[in-house]
Design a protein around this motif. Structure first.
Motif, PDB file in Angstrom:
ATOM      1  N   ARG A 192       0.582  -0.825  -0.280  1.00  0.00           N
ATOM      2  CA  ARG A 192      -0.613   0.303   0.138  1.00  0.00           C
ATOM      3  C   ARG A 192       0.684   1.381  -0.401  1.00  0.00           C
ATOM      4  O   ARG A 192       2.155   1.085   0.698  1.00  0.00           O
ATOM      5  N   ALA A 193       0.331   2.563   0.245  1.00  0.00           N
ATOM      6  CA  ALA A 193       1.384   3.714  -0.318  1.00  0.00           C
ATOM      7  C   ALA A 193       1.465   3.953   0.837  1.00  0.00           C
ATOM      8  O   ALA A 193       0.719   3.718   2.023  1.00  0.00           O
ATOM      9  N   LEU A 194       2.699   4.543   1.349  1.00  0.00           N
ATOM     10  CA  LEU A 194       3.169   5.317   2.290  1.00  0.00           C
ATOM     11  C   LEU A 194       2.038   6.114   2.705  1.00  0.00           C
ATOM     12  O   LEU A 194       2.009   7.092   1.937  1.00  0.00           O
ATOM     13  N   GLU A 195       2.222   6.429   3.973  1.00  0.00           N
ATOM     14  CA  GLU A 195       1.310   7.309   5.146  1.00  0.00           C
ATOM     15  C   GLU A 195       2.378   8.364   6.217  1.00  0.00           C
ATOM     16  O   GLU A 195       2.960   7.248   6.713  1.00  0.00           O
ATOM     17  N   SER A 254       9.288  12.316  -1.366  1.00  0.00           N
ATOM     18  CA  SER A 254       9.155  11.288  -1.664  1.00  0.00           C
ATOM     19  C   SER A 254       7.344  10.515  -1.978  1.00  0.00           C
ATOM     20  O   SER A 254       7.077  10.933  -0.898  1.00  0.00           O
ATOM     21  N   SER A 255       7.582   9.769  -2.585  1.00  0.00           N
ATOM     22  CA  SER A 255       6.419   8.929  -3.041  1.00  0.00           C
ATOM     23  C   SER A 255       7.181   8.000  -1.904  1.00  0.00           C
ATOM     24  O   SER A 255       8.086   7.128  -2.166  1.00  0.00           O
ATOM     25  N   GLY A 256       5.872   7.042  -1.105  1.00  0.00           N
ATOM     26  CA  GLY A 256       6.371   5.900  -0.804  1.00  0.00           C
ATOM     27  C   GLY A 256       5.563   4.206  -0.953  1.00  0.00           C
ATOM     28  O   GLY A 256       4.322   4.227  -0.810  1.00  0.00           O
ATOM     29  N   MET A 257       6.265   2.888  -0.302  1.00  0.00           N
ATOM     30  CA  MET A 257       5.620   2.149  -0.172  1.00  0.00           C
ATOM     31  C   MET A 257       5.607   1.734   0.549  1.00  0.00           C
ATOM     32  O   MET A 257       6.690   1.151   0.716  1.00  0.00           O
ATOM     33  N   VAL A 258       4.687   0.494   1.215  1.00  0.00           N
ATOM     34  CA  VAL A 258       4.812  -0.315   2.629  1.00  0.00           C
ATOM     35  C   VAL A 258       4.896  -1.554   1.883  1.00  0.00           C
ATOM     36  O   VAL A 258       3.462  -1.658   1.185  1.00  0.00           O
ATOM     37  N   LEU A 259       4.852  -2.757   2.336  1.00  0.00           N
ATOM     38  CA  LEU A 259       4.797  -3.465   2.824  1.00  0.00           C
ATOM     39  C   LEU A 259       4.131  -4.162   4.434  1.00  0.00           C
ATOM     40  O   LEU A 259       5.124  -3.925   5.024  1.00  0.00           O
ATOM     41  N   ALA A 261       6.463  -4.325   7.274  1.00  0.00           N
ATOM     42  CA  ALA A 261       7.961  -5.208   7.186  1.00  0.00           C
ATOM     43  C   ALA A 261       8.506  -4.912   6.562  1.00  0.00           C
ATOM     44  O   ALA A 261       9.673  -5.245   5.858  1.00  0.00           O
ATOM     45  N   GLY A 262       7.854  -3.880   5.407  1.00  0.00           N
ATOM     46  CA  GLY A 262       9.277  -3.256   4.967  1.00  0.00           C
ATOM     47  C   GLY A 262       9.192  -2.507   4.089  1.00  0.00           C
ATOM     48  O   GLY A 262       7.999  -1.625   4.711  1.00  0.00           O
ATOM     49  N   PHE A 263       9.876  -1.530   3.256  1.00  0.00           N
ATOM     50  CA  PHE A 263       9.114   0.142   2.327  1.00  0.00           C
ATOM     51  C   PHE A 263      10.550   0.351   1.386  1.00  0.00           C
ATOM     52  O   PHE A 263      11.437   0.149   1.304  1.00  0.00           O
ATOM     53  N   ALA A 264       9.430   0.556   0.685  1.00  0.00           N
ATOM     54  CA  ALA A 264      10.751   1.839  -0.327  1.00  0.00           C
ATOM     55  C   ALA A 264      10.295   3.107  -0.563  1.00  0.00           C
ATOM     56  O   ALA A 264       8.632   3.310  -0.547  1.00  0.00           O
ATOM     57  N   LEU A 265      11.198   4.213  -0.763  1.00  0.00           N
ATOM     58  CA  LEU A 265      10.751   5.867  -1.286  1.00  0.00           C
ATOM     59  C   LEU A 265      10.983   5.563  -2.990  1.00  0.00           C
ATOM     60  O   LEU A 265      12.178   4.910  -3.221  1.00  0.00           O
ATOM     61  N   CYS A 266      11.283   6.426  -3.360  1.00  0.00           N
ATOM     62  CA  CYS A 266      10.973   7.083  -4.800  1.00  0.00           C
ATOM     63  C   CYS A 266      10.837   8.559  -4.994  1.00  0.00           C
ATOM     64  O   CYS A 266       9.835   8.915  -4.078  1.00  0.00           O
ATOM     65  N   ARG A 267      11.527   9.139  -4.969  1.00  0.00           N
ATOM     66  CA  ARG A 267      11.767  10.638  -5.170  1.00  0.00           C
ATOM     67  C   ARG A 267      12.534  11.402  -6.486  1.00  0.00           C
ATOM     68  O   ARG A 267      13.251  10.837  -7.121  1.00  0.00           O
ATOM     69  N   ARG A 268      12.381  12.164  -7.768  1.00  0.00           N
ATOM     70  CA  ARG A 268      13.217  13.101  -7.934  1.00  0.00           C
ATOM     71  C   ARG A 268      14.813  13.124  -8.071  1.00  0.00           C
ATOM     72  O   ARG A 268      14.743  14.123  -7.018  1.00  0.00           O
ATOM     73  N   PHE A 269      15.606  12.987  -8.889  1.00  0.00           N
ATOM     74  CA  PHE A 269      16.743  13.109  -8.849  1.00  0.00           C
ATOM     75  C   PHE A 269      17.491  13.448 -10.274  1.00  0.00           C
ATOM     76  O   PHE A 269      17.000  11.855 -10.720  1.00  0.00           O
ATOM     77  N   GLY A 270      17.615  14.326 -10.215  1.00  0.00           N
ATOM     78  CA  GLY A 270      19.249  13.537 -11.368  1.00  0.00           C
ATOM     79  C   GLY A 270      18.137  13.839 -12.623  1.00  0.00           C
ATOM     80  O   GLY A 270      17.154  15.135 -12.625  1.00  0.00           O
ATOM     81  N   ARG A 271      18.556  13.337 -13.298  1.00  0.00           N
ATOM     82  CA  ARG A 271      17.540  13.229 -14.792  1.00  0.00           C
ATOM     83  C   ARG A 271      16.368  12.586 -14.747  1.00  0.00           C
ATOM     84  O   ARG A 271      15.740  12.161 -15.977  1.00  0.00           O
ATOM     85  N   GLY A 272      16.000  12.585 -13.955  1.00  0.00           N
ATOM     86  CA  GLY A 272      14.897  11.204 -13.506  1.00  0.00           C
ATOM     87  C   GLY A 272      13.985  11.055 -12.126  1.00  0.00           C
ATOM     88  O   GLY A 272      14.861  12.116 -11.266  1.00  0.00           O
ATOM     89  N   HIS A 273      14.358   9.900 -10.923  1.00  0.00           N
ATOM     90  CA  HIS A 273      13.929   9.390 -10.714  1.00  0.00           C
ATOM     91  C   HIS A 273      14.844   7.812  -9.918  1.00  0.00           C
ATOM     92  O   HIS A 273      15.432   8.042 -10.148  1.00  0.00           O
ATOM     93  N   VAL A 274      15.257   8.031  -8.586  1.00  0.00           N
ATOM     94  CA  VAL A 274      15.758   7.244  -8.102  1.00  0.00           C
ATOM     95  C   VAL A 274      14.541   6.270  -6.846  1.00  0.00           C
ATOM     96  O   VAL A 274      14.019   7.679  -5.854  1.00  0.00           O
ATOM     97  N   VAL A 275      14.831   5.327  -6.908  1.00  0.00           N
ATOM     98  CA  VAL A 275      14.788   4.562  -5.624  1.00  0.00           C
ATOM     99  C   VAL A 275      15.697   4.228  -4.328  1.00  0.00           C
ATOM    100  O   VAL A 275      16.659   4.104  -4.814  1.00  0.00           O
ATOM    101  N   GLY A 276      14.614   4.735  -3.912  1.00  0.00           N
ATOM    102  CA  GLY A 276      15.833   4.140  -1.936  1.00  0.00           C
ATOM    103  C   GLY A 276      15.533   5.803  -1.032  1.00  0.00           C
ATOM    104  O   GLY A 276      15.172   6.407  -1.541  1.00  0.00           O
ATOM    105  N   PRO A 277      15.162   4.211   0.168  1.00  0.00           N
ATOM    106  CA  PRO A 277      16.096   3.086   0.427  1.00  0.00           C
ATOM    107  C   PRO A 277      14.450   2.460   0.795  1.00  0.00           C
ATOM    108  O   PRO A 277      13.699   2.678   0.140  1.00  0.00           O
ATOM    109  N   VAL A 278      15.629   0.629  -0.264  1.00  0.00           N
ATOM    110  CA  VAL A 278      14.210   0.220   0.046  1.00  0.00           C
ATOM    111  C   VAL A 278      14.927  -0.854   1.397  1.00  0.00           C
ATOM    112  O   VAL A 278      16.620  -1.185   1.302  1.00  0.00           O
ATOM    113  N   VAL A 279      14.045  -1.114   1.743  1.00  0.00           N
ATOM    114  CA  VAL A 279      14.408  -2.312   3.356  1.00  0.00           C
ATOM    115  C   VAL A 279      13.077  -3.126   3.551  1.00  0.00           C
ATOM    116  O   VAL A 279      12.160  -3.084   3.459  1.00  0.00           O
ATOM    117  N   ALA A 280      13.811  -4.642   3.629  1.00  0.00           N
ATOM    118  CA  ALA A 280      12.754  -5.611   2.953  1.00  0.00           C
ATOM    119  C   ALA A 280      13.431  -6.654   4.244  1.00  0.00           C
ATOM    120  O   ALA A 280      14.672  -6.836   3.921  1.00  0.00           O
TER     121      ALA A 280
END
Length: 155
Positions: free
Chosen positions: A17-20, A50-55, A62-81
């Motif tokens: 689901r989306a991170l809140e 960032s936008s984020g997802m949680v598991l 039990a885990g999460f992943a963030l994604c944000r604008r970076f440089g010429r696009g986007h970067v995913v991280g951190p991802v903890v699982a």
């Protein structure tokens, strides 16, 4: 390469689901378990951008992943699982959202299921990254791991 999130099976007893904003304490605890240091302030800053997802497993994060604008696009991280299946399930929605645009994932892993997944998504290894810390972090295996790093600066 486009990735169909429906093509990646979710691990048993889980949902994504989306991170809140109310998830901060739980993701900070997981991040500390995985990274070995309290990065609550860094996570607060990352969440601003960032936008984020949680598991969730059995109703608990039990885990999460963030994604944000970076440089010429986007970067995913951190991802903890817990494992690469969870990390893939958390990363897939971000890959699908940014299909056809520049997406970066910095991982210290040089092989295994997560890096194979990234390669299948059109992100083959370009370079290897190193996580630096002073003093070196020594922690017991907490059962969760950092699959993708928070990456570079926030400015």
């Amino acid at each position: 390469m486009a990735v169909d999130p429906g093509a990646i099976p979710l691990p048993a007893d889980t949902r994504i689901r989306a991170l809140e904003a109310t998830d901060l304490a739980d993701i900070a605890r997981l991040d500390q378990d995985a990274f070995g240091a309290d990065r609550t302030a860094t996570l607060c800053e990352l969440l601003e951008h960032s936008s984020g997802m949680v598991l969730e497993r059995d109703g608990r994060i039990a885990g999460f992943a963030l994604c944000r604008r970076f440089g010429r696009g986007h970067v995913v991280g951190p991802v903890v699982a817990r494992d690469c299946a969870d990390a893939i399930a958390l990363t897939t929605p971000h890959v699908a959202t940014h299909a056809g645009s520049f997406l970066r994932v910095d991982t210290a892993q040089s092989e295994g299921g997560y890096t194979e997944f990234l390669s299948r998504c059109g992100m083959p290894e370009f370079d290897q990254v190193t996580t630096l810390s002073l003093p070196p972090r020594m922690q017991a295996d907490s059962g969760v791991h950092t699959f993708a790093l928070a990456s570079h600066t926030l400015g």
